[in-house]
Write an enzyme that holds these catalytic residues in place. Structure first.
Site, PDB file in Angstrom:
ATOM      1  N   SER A 242     -24.178  56.155  -0.383  1.00  0.00           N
ATOM      2  CA  SER A 242     -23.964  56.042  -1.833  1.00  0.00           C
ATOM      3  C   SER A 242     -24.973  56.801  -2.687  1.00  0.00           C
ATOM      4  O   SER A 242     -24.825  56.857  -3.902  1.00  0.00           O
ATOM      5  CB  SER A 242     -23.941  54.575  -2.254  1.00  0.00           C
ATOM      6  OG  SER A 242     -25.182  53.963  -2.025  1.00  0.00           O
ATOM      7  N   LYS A 287     -26.469  47.277  -8.550  1.00  0.00           N
ATOM      8  CA  LYS A 287     -27.118  48.572  -8.713  1.00  0.00           C
ATOM      9  C   LYS A 287     -27.440  48.851 -10.182  1.00  0.00           C
ATOM     10  O   LYS A 287     -28.480  49.443 -10.496  1.00  0.00           O
ATOM     11  CB  LYS A 287     -26.240  49.678  -8.123  1.00  0.00           C
ATOM     12  CG  LYS A 287     -26.195  49.624  -6.603  1.00  0.00           C
ATOM     13  CD  LYS A 287     -25.309  50.696  -5.991  1.00  0.00           C
ATOM     14  CE  LYS A 287     -25.378  50.616  -4.459  1.00  0.00           C
ATOM     15  NZ  LYS A 287     -24.521  51.615  -3.809  1.00  0.00           N
TER      16      LYS A 287
END
Length: 348
Positions: A242, A287
Site C-alpha cells: 500500500s 491510516k
C-alpha cells in the site's frame, strides 16, 4: 447471615469471577489501529528512506509520508475480550474477525513473508512508475522466482535465471513464456535460453501433465526490472503493497528540481502499477488518523477509497483523490502554486 443472603453472595461472586475470566479469555478478533508513518523523502534510523545512485538528485523539503496500520491479535497471540471491547468503543480503531487478516488455512509466518514480497514488488513498481512519469527508459526481463520440487524444472532452472527465449522466441514477458510452454503436449521438451551468472546457456526441460491435463514444467516467474540507475528503499519492518504511491512520489521528487510538496506535510496511500495506476487499500480510516497525528494536512487517497474515506476523515485533513501517479503530481503542483485543479474526494 441467612441462607438466602449467602446464596446471593455466592451467586454474585460466581458471576463476578466468570466475568473476570471471560474478560481475559482469548477471542478470535484482531484490533486494527493507526500505525507509524514514514517520510519517504526523509530518514529511518538515520538512513535515507530512498537512496538513488547513478543519477543526479535534488534537495527535497516537507514530507511525503506513507501510512501504516498496526494490528494486535492473530492466531499466535489472540487478544482478550476486554481488549476487543475497548476497541469497539474507540472510534479510531477497528475490530475485525481474525480470518479477515489471517486466512484459516494460512500460516501467520507465510502471511508475513508474503507481505515482505509484496513490499519488494511495490518498490520495483514504484520505481518503474516514477521513471515512466519522467519518461526515463528502462527494460524488463523474465526471471525465475522458484521451481516446484519434483517437477521437471527442479534442478534444471535456478532462482534468478533470466529467461531470454523459449523455443527460439524472445521471452518478452511472463505470459509469452507461459504460452510457449502451453503450446507443447505433456512429455514434449521446452528449450529455454537463460542467462545465469552472466553467461547464456540453453536448458532443455520436459513437460508433464498438470491437474487438468495441461502441460507444465513447474516454474514460478516474475518480471524483473533493469533500471538505468540504482534505487534503494529502506523502510524497516513495514510490509505490504500500500505504500507504492508514496514511494513513487518520493523517487520523483528526488529526481526533479524543486520541492514537490511546497514544504507541506503530505501523507497518502495506495498501491501502484508501473503504468502509474493507483489501487485501493485497506484500513483507510486508521491510516488517515495516523496521517493527522503525524502533522499531515493533505492526504492522497486512492479514488476507489474516497467514498469510505469521506465517512471517517479527521477534522483538518484535506482528502485529494489520486487515480494515477500523474494525477497526484498535478494535484501537488496545484497545491504548491495555487494554480490548477486539485481533485477532491466526494461522498459516495
Amino acid at each position: 447471615m441467612s441462607r438466602r443472603a449467602l446464596t446471593l453472595l455466592f451467586a454474585g461472586f460466581l458471576v463476578l469471577a466468570l466475568g473476570v475470566v471471560g474478560a481475559f479469555s482469548p477471542v478470535p478478533y484482531v484490533v486494527l489501529s493507526p500505525g507509524p508513518t514514514e517520510n519517504t523523502i526523509g530518514e529511518v534510523d538515520k538512513k535515507p528512506v530512498i537512496t538513488i545512485n547513478g543519477r543526479q538528485t535534488y534537495p527535497t523539503g516537507g514530507a511525503l509520508s506513507l501510512v501504516t496500520v498496526a494490528y494486535q491479535g492473530g492466531p499466535a497471540a489472540q487478544i482478550d475480550l476486554l481488549t476487543a471491547l475497548r476497541g469497539w468503543i474507540d472510534p479510531t480503531v477497528a475490530v475485525v474477525p481474525q480470518e479477515t487478516i489471517f486466512a484459516p488455512d494460512r500460516d501467520p509466518k507465510e502471511v508475513e513473508e508474503e507481505n515482505t514480497v509484496e513490499m519488494t514488488n511495490s518498490q520495483d513498481s514504484a520505481t518503474a512508475a516514477a521513471l515512466n512519469e519522467l519518461k526515463i527508459p528502462y527494460s524488463t526481463v523474465v526471471a525465475v522466482v522458484s521451481t516446484e520440487k519434483g517437477k521437471p524444472a527442479d534442478g534444471k532452472l535456478a532462482k534468478d535465471d533470466e529467461i531470454n527465449a523459449v523455443d527460439g522466441k524472445p521471452a518478452k514477458n511472463v505470459d509469452v513464456v507461459g504460452d510457449a510452454v502451453k503450446a507443447h503436449k505433456p512429455g514434449e521438451n521446452v528449450l529455454f535460453n537463460v542467462t545465469r551468472g552472466g553467461k547464456k546457456l540453453d536448458v532443455t526441460v520436459p513437460t508433464v501433465a498438470g491437474p487438468k491435463g495441461q502441460p507444465l514444467v513447474g516454474v514460478l516467474m516474475q518480471a524483473k526490472y533493469k533500471f538505468p540507475f540504482d534505487v534503494d528503499i529502506n523502510v524497516g519492518d513495514v510490509g505490504g503493497p500500500s505504500a507504492g504511491l508514496m514511494f513513487s512520489l518520493g523517487i520523483f521528487d528526488k529526481l526533479t528540481p524543486g520541492e514537490l510538496t511546497g514544504g507541506k506535510r503530505i501523507a497518502g496511500t495506495g498501491t501502484i502499477e508501473p503504468s502509474g495506476q493507483v489501487g485501493a487499500i485497506g484500513g483507510i480510516a486508521q491510516k488517515m488518523v495516523g496521517a493527522k497525528n503525524s502533522g499531515a494536512t493533505v492526504f492522497l487517497t486512492p479514488a476507489d477509497n474516497c467514498a469510505e474515506a469521506m465517512k471517517a476523515v479527521p477534522d483538518g485533513l484535506r482528502l485529494v483523490k489520486a487515480e494515477t501517479m500523474h494525477d497526484a503530481v498535478l494535484a501537488l503542483d496545484a497545491l504548491r502554486t495555487g494554480k490548477g485543479n486539485v481533485p477532491a474526494c466526494e461522498a459516495g
